[in-house]
Design a protein around this motif. Structure first.
Motif, mmCIF file in Angstrom:
data_model
loop_
_atom_site.group_PDB
_atom_site.id
_atom_site.type_symbol
_atom_site.label_atom_id
_atom_site.label_comp_id
_atom_site.label_asym_id
_atom_site.label_seq_id
_atom_site.Cartn_x
_atom_site.Cartn_y
_atom_site.Cartn_z
ATOM 1 N N ILE A 74 -29.020 62.338 53.808
ATOM 2 C CA ILE A 74 -29.253 61.464 52.971
ATOM 3 C C ILE A 74 -28.848 60.240 53.287
ATOM 4 O O ILE A 74 -29.577 59.131 53.226
ATOM 5 N N THR A 94 -36.309 60.695 49.499
ATOM 6 C CA THR A 94 -35.875 61.622 50.372
ATOM 7 C C THR A 94 -35.139 62.919 49.587
ATOM 8 O O THR A 94 -34.457 62.780 48.573
ATOM 9 N N SER A 113 -33.118 59.471 46.115
ATOM 10 C CA SER A 113 -32.891 60.546 46.704
ATOM 11 C C SER A 113 -32.755 61.753 45.761
ATOM 12 O O SER A 113 -32.010 61.439 44.678
ATOM 13 N N SER A 129 -26.616 65.933 51.907
ATOM 14 C CA SER A 129 -25.671 64.659 52.358
ATOM 15 C C SER A 129 -24.859 65.149 53.612
ATOM 16 O O SER A 129 -24.286 65.887 53.549
ATOM 17 N N ASP A 165 -31.025 58.910 56.146
ATOM 18 C CA ASP A 165 -32.539 58.627 55.542
ATOM 19 C C ASP A 165 -32.446 57.119 54.563
ATOM 20 O O ASP A 165 -33.210 56.091 54.832
#
Length: 266
Positions: free
Chosen positions: A22, A10, A38, A14, A25
């Motif tokens: 994030i 991803t 991430s 954040s 995800d």
């Protein structure tokens, strides 16, 4: 012998409150049995009441994170979310141009609370740089209007919106109709065949993270080997359950429940 699970990356912002971005995800990816990774493109100060501020990371930090993960670990699918500025959109589009894995673009323009998360001058870069390298783009009705000028007032308008989005170059578009009255109906279109995905509408205000969760679920299913229509169907079923189980958090809008399947089994 231990098997390495499919890997999904991803590239997004954040969410300090843990409901979207994030954090959502990675929770979604875990729930689908894939290994989530991430690239943090922005940091937000965010809670159940809204976004109090955000700070984008330098382009070199985004590029370094991406290269670090992709060059060593590799990816089977990529999902993008909040990118905030023209520079970040352009950098991410450039990086994605060298990757063969399917790319799911969630063109995040605002938060659940209406806070702007994409600069107006980034829209053209998104249209001309990022969408042409995407496998699937997943706009909500507000994002469709921002990107195409096409206003969707009823379900019958969604086909035209999908056609307008496809004009920017993605292989598929999923127009999310969750803001319309009645059942939650989404249209998947590849320029040839319409595929509709519907679900009941639950009376639950705690829906923070819905878009991030859906796009990440689709990317996870693609990494597991699903076709795009099958991935969307499975993701729609997952996010519907997460919405149904959304819970209160803080003083405002709570998140969807990414662990609803586990809790159902407890």
């Amino acid at each position: 012998m231990v098997q390495t699970p499919p890997r999904v990356l991803t590239v997004a912002g954040s969410d300090s409150g843990g409901g979207a971005g994030i954090q959502a995800d990675l929770k979604t990816m875990l729930a689908h049995g894939v290994h989530g990774m991430s690239v943090i493109a922005a940091v937000t100060a965010q809670n159940s009441l809204g976004v109090q501020g955000y700070w984008e990371l330098p382009a070199e930090a985004v590029r370094a994170q991406f290269r670090s993960v992709v060059d060593d670990i590799g990816v089977q699918a990529i999902k993008t979310g909040m990118l905030a500025s023209p520079n970040l959109v352009a950098v991410v589009a450039e990086l994605l141009g060298d990757v063969r894995a399917p790319v799911v673009v969630d063109p995040v323009a605002s938060s659940k609370h209406g806070d702007t998360l994409l600069a107006n001058d980034a829209l053209e870069t998104l249209r001309t740089r990022l969408l042409p390298v995407s496998t699937l783009v997943t706009p909500n009705l507000y994002e469709v209007e921002l990107l195409t000028g096409h206003k969707v007032r009823e379900r019958a308008d969604m086909r035209g919106a999908a056609e307008a989005m496809l004009g920017f170059g993605p292989s598929w578009v999923l127009v999310k109709g969750g803001h319309l009255e009645g059942e939650a109906a989404d249209l998947l279109f590849d320029g040839t065949e319409e595929r509709w995905f519907t679900s009941p509408r639950y009376d639950n205000r705690h829906t923070h993270g819905t878009g991030c969760t859906l796009a990440s679920a689709i990317a996870s299913r693609l990494a597991l080997g699903d076709t795009v229509p099958d991935a969307v169907a499975a993701a729609k079923e997952y996010v519907t359950g997460a919405i149904r189980a959304g819970f209160p958090l803080g003083e405002g809008i709570g998140p969807v429940d990414h662990a609803w399947r586990w809790r159902d089994g407890f």
